[in-house]
Design an enzyme around this catalytic site. Structure first.
Site, PDB file in Angstrom:
ATOM      1  N   GLU A 186      -8.815  -6.139  -7.812  1.00 48.34           N
ATOM      2  CA  GLU A 186      -9.531  -6.906  -8.963  1.00 48.34           C
ATOM      3  C   GLU A 186      -9.398  -8.418  -8.024  1.00 48.34           C
ATOM      4  OE1 GLU A 186      -7.585 -10.023 -11.231  1.00 48.34           O
ATOM      5  OE2 GLU A 186      -6.406  -8.197 -12.044  1.00 48.34           O
ATOM      6  N   HIS A 187      -8.373  -8.684  -7.498  1.00 46.80           N
ATOM      7  CA  HIS A 187      -8.542 -10.121  -6.820  1.00 46.80           C
ATOM      8  C   HIS A 187      -9.964 -10.041  -5.838  1.00 46.80           C
ATOM      9  CE1 HIS A 187      -4.915 -12.536  -7.272  1.00 46.80           C
ATOM     10  NE2 HIS A 187      -4.813 -11.751  -8.363  1.00 46.80           N
TER      11      HIS A 187
END
Lengths: 432, 430
Positions: free
Chosen positions: B74-75
């Site tokens: 996600e990051h």
């Protein structure tokens, strides 16, 4: 969005923000007083004790059953400070009457219930029940002590306390453990009888209801009190820091928490606060700000690093969580980014992004009933009347030079560092 | 524009509706018009921290990946091949963007008050185009390590995972969502690509937009950005989980002002039928309010006795892969709270629940649900949660009103068994 103001009585106003876009209505009753060390604990304790029971609903179970029957309309206590104004009271978020299945007028019933909580508390021998007072004293003391559990907010709070020591602003809106302990049922009851007639009362309603009827109902609800004098908000503002003070504390945690406390040299009542707001947005207001892009993304020093401005006190805290041995690097980088803005070293893109981000935030406020109340109450304290939509026009006019000038007024006052002493996580884990 | 069949779903009582279409790329698209100032978009994949073991089509062996990889991914999605940061792209439209990873989903979102379709284009584009290098992975390890440290110093978060580890033996819900500093150090760009290619298939994802938005323009944007993808054929492997908890009690010491407790009620009775799960969700929420609500006997007696305070709370999860209730708070005497909890449950099981309480708490659940329709943020997130569990948010009001007293009693008897309880506590350091 406009606020229609109705005078209910001396010192009591009803502010109606009319909108039909919600399925709910919102009421907030705010008692405005000067923040003060002697009475802070009383103001924090009073709403909690009042909420324990009334003449008709003598205990919490009875009151909570009443909330449930009003379609889960909980009457919540509120207690916070804006600058050196201490605000306490009650709020309620309720279903609009059109979703009520049994024909109850929820707005009317909620108003009556708030009035009952405020003006007809359960008493024993003409005073607050000592059982309720002692029980809420213990809860308040626990709440004060538990602030250390959340290290992110605790490190910001400690920085504010250290920076503003000796100023009224350093007084906590919850009082201190010692001040709470000293309260007796009688002293609290005496305080109650006095403050209820002396605090300025600002009532906000957000939603849709017959306005004339609402004014009448509020007037009835607040008829038990007789006001004596007006309150004029005042906050001491220190515009410059002379020297930088370093405060370091050890805590048994894994991370270090760095809080840099600045005097911002600007407050909301100045009339041109939007210049400072544009600066703080570019500096550390969003994921495209200088602090996020450099301290986090470029140097990989932290997960969060942002600027928290206070519009009334004229201070700004830059908060971050870092490895303990990276304190100097992080601090240098934060100050370097401030210096860059002072030198005008920011791009057209950064300038436009900050503008858009603030405008987006202001427009979004109109979608939140409690956000609207917070906005308008804050402006009232600064003696300015401006809606979020109108404030956007002012943001549009801020120039790059204004931002540089705003940045030059910002001075570092206090460096607070929470030094985590645990080497490795897992040393106090019980599993895996 | 490519033609797709558009289905309209309407609930007259709520005065709400949404449009659904299966986009030619394979993506499920939901458009929920709402006359508010803020518009919101949520683009999610059915992939969360629990998906650490999976098998691709044609694979003989399972792939096991390091803990915390869904969150790491996600990051990393925010970085782009041309070097431009996604937040800087959004900064040009003024949208406020974010993302989150939960047990069973990863979601990317933005909210805005203008230029919605430009921001939507950014959202669909960056999530469809992964770009990872060993250097950018290494950089992120530093940032996420600080996020993990922050969580490790947060007692409220620690106690939840202590409780999950006490309740679950095999289920990967016991894994910390962000992983550990050690587990994320094993993540490489190759593993990230493997997970991305497995789970970020549009057939495994959904887009929900809510606000002052049009179906046509949303689909036009999707047509422009999204490319047709092959069917989703990835098998996540979840180990079977027994009904009883692993450990009835876990405790640790941390820097807290006062002891914390968290009582877990583990539930493995999960229906394969989505409507049954929606119903049980409604039942659990009514039952929780009856048992632990502020108008109830348990809360009021313990509060009066000084055992609990305002910090007392409860929440539940019930979906196709896990189900539990958590009852938590601060107390000087957690073991007394737990003893009273067990006694109280035993007496409810013996005496039965009050029919009057049932009606009152049903009203509370109904009101809480209606209140959720006042923000595009709440609607979109709640909507996607329903969708990812194969349910439908607009049916939920009717489901709540159809719950009977007997349903609640049955669930009480089915769920509340002592062998399914765990207690986690955190005590102050000496």
């Amino acid at each position: 969005m406009v606020v229609i103001k109705h005078k209910i009585a001396d010192g009591i106003s009803l502010n109606i923000i009319e909108t039909d876009k919600f399925k709910t209505n919102y009421i907030a009753v705010n008692l405005l007083t000067a923040l003060d060390k002697k009475t802070a604990a009383y103001k924090a304790l009073l709403p909690a004790v009042l909420k324990r029971g009334t003449v008709n609903y003598p205990d919490m179970a009875a009151l909570n059953r009443r909330y449930d029957m009003l379609y889960s309309t909980h009457i919540n206590t509120r207690c916070f400070k804006r600058g050196e104004t201490h605000i306490f009271g009650f709020s309620a978020h309720m279903l609009d009457n059109r979703f009520v299945l049994d024909g109850t007028d929820i707005v009317s019933e909620t108003l009556s219930l708030i009035a009952e909580i405020m003006f007809s508390p359960a008493l024993s021998d003409g005073c607050f029940s000592s059982v309720y007072v002692e029980s809420e004293k213990k809860n308040l003391i626990d709440l004060i002590k538990s602030k250390i559990n959340n290290k992110n907010s605790y490190a910001v709070l400690r920085c504010q306390e250290e920076m503003c020591r000796g100023e009224v602003f350093a007084v906590s809106e919850d009082g201190t453990v010692e001040d709470v302990e000293a309260i007796t049922p009688q002293s609290l009851f005496d305080f109650y009888k006095e403050i209820i007639n002396r605090a300025q009362i600002e009532i906000y309603f957000v939603g849709k209801y017959d306005n004339n009827l609402l004014v009448e109902k509020v007037r009835n609800a607040f008829s038990p009190i007789r006001h004596v004098s007006g309150f004029v908000p005042y906050t001491e503002v220190i515009r410059n820091a002379d020297t930088v003070r370093e405060v370091s504390e050890e805590q048994p945690v894994t991370q270090g928490k760095l809080s840099l406390g600045f005097r911002s040299g600007a407050v909301l009542s100045d009339g041109d606060y939007e210049k400072f707001i544009m600066f703080s947005e570019i500096f550390g207001g969003s994921p495209s700000s200088k602090l996020f892009m450099n301290v986090r993304e470029k140097l990989s020093l932290c997960y969060y690093c942002h600027a928290i401005p206070d519009a009334h006190k004229g201070i700004m805290i830059v908060a971050s969580g870092i490895e303990v041995d990276k304190k100097e690097i992080a601090q240098d980088e934060i100050l370097l980014q401030l210096e860059n803005i002072r030198r005008g070293d920011f791009t057209e893109d950064e300038y436009e992004a900050a503008k858009k981000s603030i405008i987006n935030g202001y427009r979004s406020i109109t979608d939140s009933a409690s956000g609207l109340v917070s906005w308008f109450l804050g402006r009232k304290l600064a003696d300015i009347e401006i809606s979020p939509e109108k404030a956007i026009n002012l943001i549009e006019k801020v120039t790059k030079n204004d931002i540089v000038e705003a940045a030059k007024k910002v001075t570092l006052d206090t460096v607070y560092f929470m030094r985590g002493t645990l080497k490795e996580s897992g040393e106090n884990k019980n599993d895996d | 524009m490519m033609t797709e069949k558009i289905i309209v779903k309407e609930n007259d009582f709520l005065g709400e509706k949404y449009y659904y279409t299966k986009h030619s790329s394979g993506l499920d698209i939901y458009v929920f018009p709402k006359a508010l100032t803020t518009s919101y978009a949520l683009f999610g994949t059915r992939y969360g921290s629990i998906d650490n073991k999976f098998k691709l089509a044609g694979d003989d062996e399972y792939t096991v990946v390091p803990d915390g990889i869904a969150h790491f991914l996600e990051h990393k999605m925010f970085e782009n091949e041309n070097g431009e940061d996604t937040f800087l792209r959004y900064a040009k439209t003024g949208a406020s963007a974010n993302a989150y990873t939960s047990f069973n989903m990863t979601a990317y979102l933005f909210s805005c008050t203008e230029r919605f379709y430009e921001s939507l284009e950014i959202l669909l584009d960056f999530v469809s185009n992964p770009y990872f290098t060993p250097e950018t992975v290494k950089k992120e390890q530093g940032i996420i390590a600080q996020e993990i440290r922050m969580g490790e110093d947060n007692p409220g978060r620690c106690i939840i995972f202590d409780l999950l580890k006490a309740m679950y033996e095999n289920h990967t819900i016991r894994i910390e969502i962000a992983g550990t500093v050690n587990s994320i150090s094993k993540i490489t760009s190759d593993i990230l690509y493997k997970c991305y290619n497995a789970f970020y298939n549009l057939h495994n994802m959904a887009l929900c937009v809510c606000g002052d938005v049009s179906v046509d323009k949303t689909l036009e944007t999707a047509d422009r950005i999204l490319k047709a993808q092959p069917d989703f054929d990835v098998q996540s492997i979840y180990e079977p989980e027994k009904r009883e908890v692993v450990k009835p009690y876990v405790t640790r010491k941390m820097q807290v002002a006062k002891p914390l407790f968290n009582i877990g009620i583990k539930d493995t009775d999960i229906s394969p039928d989505p409507r049954e799960r929606m119903k049980k969700n409604a039942v659990i929420s009514i039952l929780d309010d009856m048992l632990f609500g502020r108008a109830g006997e348990f809360y009021n007696e313990l509060y009066s006795d000084g055992l609990i305070s305002e910090s007392f709370g409860y929440w539940s999860e019930h979906n196709k892969s896990f189900s539990f209730v958590s009852v938590s708070g601060e107390s000087d005497n957690p073991s007394e709270v737990y003893t009273r909890f067990k006694k109280y449950i035993a007496s409810c099981l013996e005496k039965g629940l009050s029919a009057e309480d049932f009606e009152r708490c049903k009203r509370v659940s109904y009101a809480a649900f209606i209140k959720g329709f006042d923000s595009t943020d709440t609607i979109a997130n709640s909507f996607l949660n329903f969708i990812f569990d194969d349910g439908d948010m607009l049916d939920f009001a009717d489901i709540i009103s159809a719950v009977t007293y007997n349903d609640v009693n049955e669930t009480l008897h089915g769920m509340y068994r002592e062998e399914c309880f765990s207690l986690a506590t955190i005590f102050p350091l000496d």
